[in-house]
Each structure stands twice: as structure tokens, then as C-alpha cells.
Design a protein around this motif. Structure first.
Motif, short mmCIF file in Angstrom:
data_model
loop_
_atom_site.label_atom_id
_atom_site.label_comp_id
_atom_site.label_asym_id
_atom_site.label_seq_id
_atom_site.Cartn_x
_atom_site.Cartn_y
_atom_site.Cartn_z
N PHE A 136 -138.81 -21.40 -40.88
CA PHE A 136 -138.38 -20.26 -41.68
C PHE A 136 -137.77 -19.18 -40.79
O PHE A 136 -138.27 -18.89 -39.71
N GLY A 137 -136.67 -18.61 -41.24
CA GLY A 137 -135.97 -17.56 -40.52
C GLY A 137 -134.49 -17.67 -40.82
O GLY A 137 -134.03 -18.63 -41.42
N GLU A 138 -133.77 -16.66 -40.39
CA GLU A 138 -132.32 -16.65 -40.63
C GLU A 138 -131.58 -16.69 -39.31
O GLU A 138 -132.08 -16.26 -38.28
N GLY A 139 -130.38 -17.22 -39.35
CA GLY A 139 -129.52 -17.29 -38.18
C GLY A 139 -129.70 -18.59 -37.42
O GLY A 139 -130.79 -19.15 -37.35
N LEU A 140 -128.60 -19.06 -36.88
CA LEU A 140 -128.60 -20.29 -36.11
C LEU A 140 -129.09 -20.05 -34.69
O LEU A 140 -128.89 -18.96 -34.14
N THR A 141 -129.69 -21.06 -34.09
CA THR A 141 -130.02 -20.99 -32.67
C THR A 141 -128.71 -21.01 -31.88
O THR A 141 -127.64 -21.34 -32.41
N GLU A 142 -128.79 -20.67 -30.62
CA GLU A 142 -127.60 -20.62 -29.76
C GLU A 142 -126.87 -21.96 -29.73
O GLU A 142 -125.64 -22.01 -29.83
N GLN A 143 -127.62 -23.07 -29.60
CA GLN A 143 -126.99 -24.39 -29.53
C GLN A 143 -126.24 -24.70 -30.83
O GLN A 143 -125.14 -25.25 -30.80
N LEU A 144 -126.83 -24.37 -31.96
CA LEU A 144 -126.20 -24.68 -33.24
C LEU A 144 -125.06 -23.72 -33.54
O LEU A 144 -124.08 -24.11 -34.20
N ASP A 145 -125.14 -22.51 -33.04
CA ASP A 145 -124.04 -21.56 -33.18
C ASP A 145 -122.80 -22.12 -32.48
O ASP A 145 -121.70 -22.12 -33.05
N ARG A 146 -122.99 -22.63 -31.27
CA ARG A 146 -121.85 -23.24 -30.54
C ARG A 146 -121.35 -24.49 -31.26
O ARG A 146 -120.14 -24.71 -31.37
N ALA A 147 -122.27 -25.30 -31.76
CA ALA A 147 -121.87 -26.52 -32.47
C ALA A 147 -121.08 -26.19 -33.74
O ALA A 147 -120.10 -26.86 -34.05
N ALA A 148 -121.50 -25.15 -34.46
CA ALA A 148 -120.78 -24.75 -35.69
C ALA A 148 -119.35 -24.35 -35.35
O ALA A 148 -118.40 -24.73 -36.07
N ASP A 149 -119.16 -23.60 -34.27
CA ASP A 149 -117.81 -23.24 -33.85
C ASP A 149 -117.00 -24.46 -33.46
O ASP A 149 -115.83 -24.60 -33.83
N MET A 150 -117.60 -25.37 -32.70
CA MET A 150 -116.91 -26.57 -32.24
C MET A 150 -116.47 -27.42 -33.44
O MET A 150 -115.34 -27.89 -33.49
N VAL A 151 -117.35 -27.60 -34.42
CA VAL A 151 -117.01 -28.41 -35.59
C VAL A 151 -115.93 -27.72 -36.41
O VAL A 151 -114.98 -28.36 -36.86
N ALA A 152 -116.04 -26.42 -36.61
CA ALA A 152 -115.02 -25.69 -37.36
C ALA A 152 -113.66 -25.79 -36.66
O ALA A 152 -112.64 -26.02 -37.31
N ASP A 153 -113.64 -25.64 -35.35
CA ASP A 153 -112.38 -25.77 -34.59
C ASP A 153 -111.80 -27.17 -34.73
O ASP A 153 -110.58 -27.34 -34.91
N MET A 154 -112.66 -28.18 -34.65
CA MET A 154 -112.20 -29.56 -34.79
C MET A 154 -111.58 -29.77 -36.19
O MET A 154 -110.52 -30.37 -36.32
N LEU A 155 -112.24 -29.26 -37.21
CA LEU A 155 -111.72 -29.43 -38.57
C LEU A 155 -110.41 -28.69 -38.77
O LEU A 155 -109.51 -29.18 -39.46
#
Length: 174
Positions: free
Chosen positions: A146-165
Motif C-alpha cells: 500500500f502506498g502511492e508513487g512508483l519506486t525508482e526502478q519502476l519510474d525509470r522502466a515506465a519512462d523507458m516503455v513510454a519512450d519505446m512505444l
């Protein structure tokens, strides 16, 4: 995620998207469970990145389904996409933030995703109803407490996936 794996995933997605006439990208996840929200966050970042480049190509629909994608079957049916890409947190082998592609028919129980059974049924229904091809892009979470906000690793992964798409959708829209 290492560069070779990222390139392999991008290549698989490029092949899967070939011939797409309309793509629905559905972000799944619970925003109150930290990294579980990565699918929704990827869609939000993708929307911002595509808007900054003049907007999403006319054949791309971005949907924030959160934890209940089945509630959006009607709107997705009305869009009549040829391809549906589900982005979700997924428990698989690899470090947090790593990405894998999975056919919905291969989704099994909560060991892969907390939404696996409903995603399998969701995709199966849409495939039969409108003939859409579907695929799940799973991102390995670190913390789904429980909590809000992505961890640092997932924050980077979200950017990487969005850039790839963005790259894939921009090329496919030409």
C-alpha cells in the motif's frame, strides 16, 4: 533492463504492430499499490510524450483502466481496435523494471499478475467480439504494498516503455 532485452522486446512489438489499423493501449494497475500502478503510469507518460510531439497518431487510443479493465469493455468495443496492448505490473523472472511480452492465453493466476484471470478473459472476449489481436506487456514490480508513487526502478522502466512505444507508434503511423 539491459539494452539487448529492450531491443528484443521492441522488435517483438514492432512485428506484432505490423498491419495495425487502430491500437488501444490499456494501462492496468492499482494506483494505491505502489508499483502495481506502472501500467497506468506508462499510459499517462505516453499521452504526455505523444501530446508533446503533436498528439497521438489517429489510430492510437490510450486508456487508463486502473484495476478493473473489464469495466471498459464497452468503450473499447466501440473503438474497434485491431490491436490491444495491455500494460501491467507482472511477476516474472528478471529484476524489477524488466519487461516481458505475454500472450493473454498464457496468463495464469496471481503468480504473473494480480489481474491475470480477468485480463485473460478480458482479452479473450475482445478478440472474439471484434477480432482484435491482444498482447500483455508486463513490467516486473519491486513494491506492490500500500502506498502511492512508483519506486525508482519502476519510474525509470515506465519512462523507458513510454519512450519505446512513442518510437514504435511514430514509425507505424507514417
Amino acid at each position: 533492463m539491459d539494452e539487448a532485452k529492450a531491443e528484443a522486446v521492441e522488435g517483438e512489438l514492432r512485428a506484432w504492430l505490423s498491419g495495425a489499423s487502430k491500437v488501444a493501449i490499456v494501462g492496468v494497475g492499482n494506483p494505491l499499490r505502489r508499483d502495481d500502478a506502472v501500467g497506468v503510469e506508462v499510459v499517462r507518460r505516453l499521452r504526455a510524450k505523444l501530446k508533446g510531439s503533436g498528439g497521438p497518431p489517429g489510430y492510437v487510443e490510450l486508456i487508463e483502466a486502473e484495476a478493473v479493465p473489464e469495466n471498459l469493455i464497452g468503450p473499447i468495443l466501440s473503438l474497434r481496435p485491431s490491436h490491444i496492448l495491455i500494460v501491467d505490473a507482472a511477476h516474472h523472472y528478471g529484476p524489477p523494471g524488466s519487461v516481458m511480452l505475454v500472450k493473454p492465453s498464457a496468463l495464469v493466476g496471481p503468480s504473473f499478475s494480480t489481474h491475470a484471470p480477468s485480463l485473460r478473459l478480458f482479452c479473450s472476449f475482445l478478440e472474439r467480439a471484434i477480432g482484435a489481436k491482444s498482447l500483455v506487456l508486463g513490467i516486473r514490480p519491486l513494491d506492490t504494498g500500500f502506498g502511492e508513487g512508483l519506486t525508482e526502478q519502476l519510474d525509470r522502466a515506465a519512462d523507458m516503455v513510454a519512450d519505446m512505444l512513442v518510437r514504435l507508434l511514430s514509425r507505424a503511423g507514417r
